[in-house]
Scaffold this active site. Structure first.
Site, PDB file in Angstrom:
ATOM      1  N   MET A  10      -8.641   8.791  -0.322  1.00  0.00           N
ATOM      2  CA  MET A  10      -9.573   9.156   0.775  1.00  0.00           C
ATOM      3  C   MET A  10     -10.040  10.590   0.602  1.00  0.00           C
ATOM      4  SD  MET A  10      -7.347   7.656   3.908  1.00  0.00           S
ATOM      5  CE  MET A  10      -6.588   6.041   3.857  1.00  0.00           C
TER       6      MET A  10
ATOM      7  N   HIS B 229      -1.120  -0.964  -4.432  1.00  0.00           N
ATOM      8  CA  HIS B 229      -2.413  -0.645  -3.803  1.00  0.00           C
ATOM      9  C   HIS B 229      -2.418   0.853  -3.481  1.00  0.00           C
ATOM     10  CE1 HIS B 229      -6.116  -1.533  -1.548  1.00  0.00           C
ATOM     11  NE2 HIS B 229      -5.681  -0.627  -0.676  1.00  0.00           N
TER      12      HIS B 229
ATOM     13  N   MET C 278     -11.969   5.357  -1.068  1.00  0.00           N
ATOM     14  CA  MET C 278     -12.701   5.543   0.196  1.00  0.00           C
ATOM     15  C   MET C 278     -13.348   6.918   0.099  1.00  0.00           C
ATOM     16  SD  MET C 278      -9.869   3.841   2.662  1.00  0.00           S
ATOM     17  CE  MET C 278      -8.667   3.857   1.346  1.00  0.00           C
TER      18      MET C 278
ATOM     19  N   SER D 193       0.842  -1.193   0.000  1.00  0.00           N
ATOM     20  CA  SER D 193       0.000   0.000   0.000  1.00  0.00           C
ATOM     21  C   SER D 193       0.880   1.247   0.000  1.00  0.00           C
ATOM     22  CB  SER D 193      -0.902   0.005   1.233  1.00  0.00           C
ATOM     23  OG  SER D 193      -1.634   1.202   1.258  1.00  0.00           O
TER      24      SER D 193
ATOM     25  N   MET E 102     -12.111  -5.228   4.571  1.00  0.00           N
ATOM     26  CA  MET E 102     -11.345  -4.323   5.420  1.00  0.00           C
ATOM     27  C   MET E 102     -11.096  -5.007   6.761  1.00  0.00           C
ATOM     28  SD  MET E 102     -10.643  -1.791   3.558  1.00  0.00           S
ATOM     29  CE  MET E 102      -9.705  -0.979   4.846  1.00  0.00           C
TER      30      MET E 102
HETATM   31  C1  DX5 Z   1      -6.696   1.750   5.228  1.00  0.00           C
HETATM   32  C2  DX5 Z   1      -6.136   1.518   3.872  1.00  0.00           C
HETATM   33  C3  DX5 Z   1      -5.098   0.469   3.796  1.00  0.00           C
HETATM   34  C4  DX5 Z   1      -3.821   0.840   4.492  1.00  0.00           C
HETATM   35  C5  DX5 Z   1      -3.135  -0.426   4.934  1.00  0.00           C
HETATM   36  O1  DX5 Z   1      -7.758   2.629   5.157  1.00  0.00           O
HETATM   37  O2  DX5 Z   1      -7.180   1.134   2.994  1.00  0.00           O
HETATM   38  O3  DX5 Z   1      -4.814   0.139   2.448  1.00  0.00           O
HETATM   39  O4  DX5 Z   1      -2.956   1.569   3.671  1.00  0.00           O
HETATM   40  O5  DX5 Z   1      -2.054  -0.103   5.688  1.00  0.00           O
HETATM   41  P1  DX5 Z   1      -1.482  -1.066   6.805  1.00  0.00           P
HETATM   42  O6  DX5 Z   1      -1.036  -2.309   6.103  1.00  0.00           O
HETATM   43  O7  DX5 Z   1      -0.365  -0.296   7.399  1.00  0.00           O
HETATM   44  O8  DX5 Z   1      -2.599  -1.344   7.783  1.00  0.00           O
HETATM   45 ZN    ZN Z   2      -6.704   0.220   0.980  1.00  0.00          ZN
END
Ligand code: DX5
Ligand code: ZN
Length: 314
Positions: free
Chosen positions: A132, A128, A163, A103, A232
Site C-alpha cells: 500500500m 498474499h 494497492m 495475508s 475485493m
Molecule cells: C485489504 C488487503 C487484504 C487484507 C485481508 O486491503 O488487501 O489482503 O490483508 O485481511 P483480512 O482477511 O483480515 O480482511
Molecule cells: Zn490483498
C-alpha cells in the site's frame, strides 16, 4: 473368463492371505475424500471391479502368476484399481481444491520469519502480500526491503497485491523481488491491457483487483489476458474489516464472464474471509481465498489454515 479369474484370485490370494473380510476392513480404512463406503456398497464394489478396465488388466496379469505375485501383490493391486475408479469418479465431479493464501499483512512483524515458516509448513498454497502506498489507499503497509526478506524465506507462490497508483513504474522491481503473481488495481490503471502485457513480459502471472464498487462487466474485454481477478470483498487499505455480502453476486457474475469467454482466469476473494463465508464463496466460483486476521489472530493458525482448506475442498 473374467469371473473365473475373480474367483481364482479371491480363493488363492485374497482368502488365503488376508481373508475377504480383513481385505474389506482394510479398504474401509482408506480415506477417500467425498467417498463414503458403506458395508452394503462393498459387494457392488467387487462386482464393479470385476467388470472395470482395471480388473481386466488384473486378469491379464493373473495369467502370468509368477510375475504378478512378485511385482503386484493382489491386495495392493486391487487398491490401485479402486483408486483408479475413485479417480474417475472425482474427475467426473471436478473436485475443487481451493487455494488458501494467508495475508502477511496480519502477521506479527516482530516475528515475521516465524510466521513465514508457519505458512511454509502449513497447508496454505500461497503467500498474499499487500503493498500500500498511502495514495491509492489511505494506509501504508510495507515496501521493497520487507518483500525481499519475505521472498527469501517463502517456499510457496508469492502473490503480490499492489494497492498503489501507477503500478507500471514498479513491474520489473516486483519481478526481481520474487513476485510470482502481480495484481494491479483496475482503478489505478489507465492502460490496463498494456500493464497486463508488461507483467507477463516479466514472467509473472497477471492479476487485476477490483474495488467493491467496480462492476465485474468492465473486465469482459480483457478477461482472456487476466490470469487472476481479485475481487475485493472489503474496501482496500486495512485488514480485519467485515466482509461485504454483495461479493457473492459478483463472484457468480464474474464466473459467467470467464466461462462465456473460455478464459482460465482464477477468482480470488480478498477481505473478511472466514470459515463462515468460505464455502459459499467457493460454491459461487471462487478459486483463491485470501485470509489475514482469520488465520493470524486464531489460537492455532496452522490448524485454521488446515480447517479452511478442508472446508473448501469438495
Ligand atoms: C485489504 C488487503 C487484504 C487484507 C485481508 O486491503 O488487501 O489482503 O490483508 O485481511 P483480512 O482477511 O483480515 O480482511
Ligand atoms: Zn490483498
Amino acid at each position: 473368463m473374467i469371473l473365473f479369474f475373480l474367483v481364482y484370485k479371491q480363493k488363492s490370494e485374497f482368502c488365503s492371505k488376508n481373508t475377504l473380510f480383513s481385505t474389506i476392513k482394510k479398504l474401509r480404512k482408506v480415506k477417500f475424500k467425498n467417498l463414503v463406503i458403506h458395508n452394503s456398497l462393498m459387494v457392488l464394489f467387487f462386482f464393479g471391479v470385476a467388470f472395470s478396465p482395471g480388473f481386466r488388466l488384473h486378469v491379464v496379469l493373473a495369467l502370468i502368476p509368477n510375475a504378478t505375485s512378485n511385482f503386484f501383490p493382489t491386495f495392493d493391486f486391487q487398491l490401485l484399481t479402486f483408486r483408479y475408479l475413485c479417480g474417475q469418479q472425482q474427475h467426473k465431479h471436478k473436485m475443487k481444491h481451493t487455494i488458501i493464501a494467508p495475508s502477511v499483512l496480519a502477521a506479527d512483524f516482530a516475528n515475521l520469519q516465524r510466521d513465514i515458516e508457519m505458512i511454509n509448513n502449513s497447508q496454505a498454497d500461497w503467500f498474499h502480500i499487500d503493498i500500500m502506498d498511502g495514495v491509492f489507499v489511505p494506509n501504508i503497509s510495507f515496501g521493497m526491503p520487507v518483500l525481499e526478506a519475505i521472498s527469501k524465506h517463502a517456499k510457496k507462490t508469492v502473490d503480490v497485491h499492489l494497492m498503489i497508483v501507477d503500478p507500471d513504474r514498479y513491474i520489473k522491481t516486483f519481478a526481481d523481488l520474487g513476485a510470482n503473481v502481480l495484481t494491479v488495481h483496475f482503478e489505478a490503471c489507465t492502460h490496463l491491457h498494456r500493464t497486463l502485457q508488461g507483467v507477463k513480459a516479466e514472467g509473472m502471472k497477471a492479476g487485476v483487483a477490483i474495488n467493491p464498487h467496480t462492476n465485474v462487466s468492465l473486465l469482459e474485454d480483457v478477461i482472456n489476458d487476466i490470469d487472476l481477478v481479485c475481487l475485493m470483498s472489503v474496501n482496500p487499505g486495512f485488514g480485519g474489516q467485515s466482509f461485504i455480502e454483495n461479493t457473492y453476486k459478483k463472484v457468480k457474475q464474474l464466473k459467467e464472464i470467464i466461462v462465456r469467454n473460455g478464459a482460465s482466469t482464477l477468482i480470488e476473494i480478498d477481505g473478511g474471509v472466514t470459515s463462515k463465508n468460505a464455502v459459499q464463496l467457493v460454491e459461487a466460483g471462487a478459486d483463491v481465498l485470501v485470509a489475514g486476521n482469520f488465520v493470524f489472530k486464531a489460537e492455532n493458525p496452522t490448524q485454521t489454515i488446515a480447517d479452511l482448506k478442508k472446508l473448501t475442498t469438495f
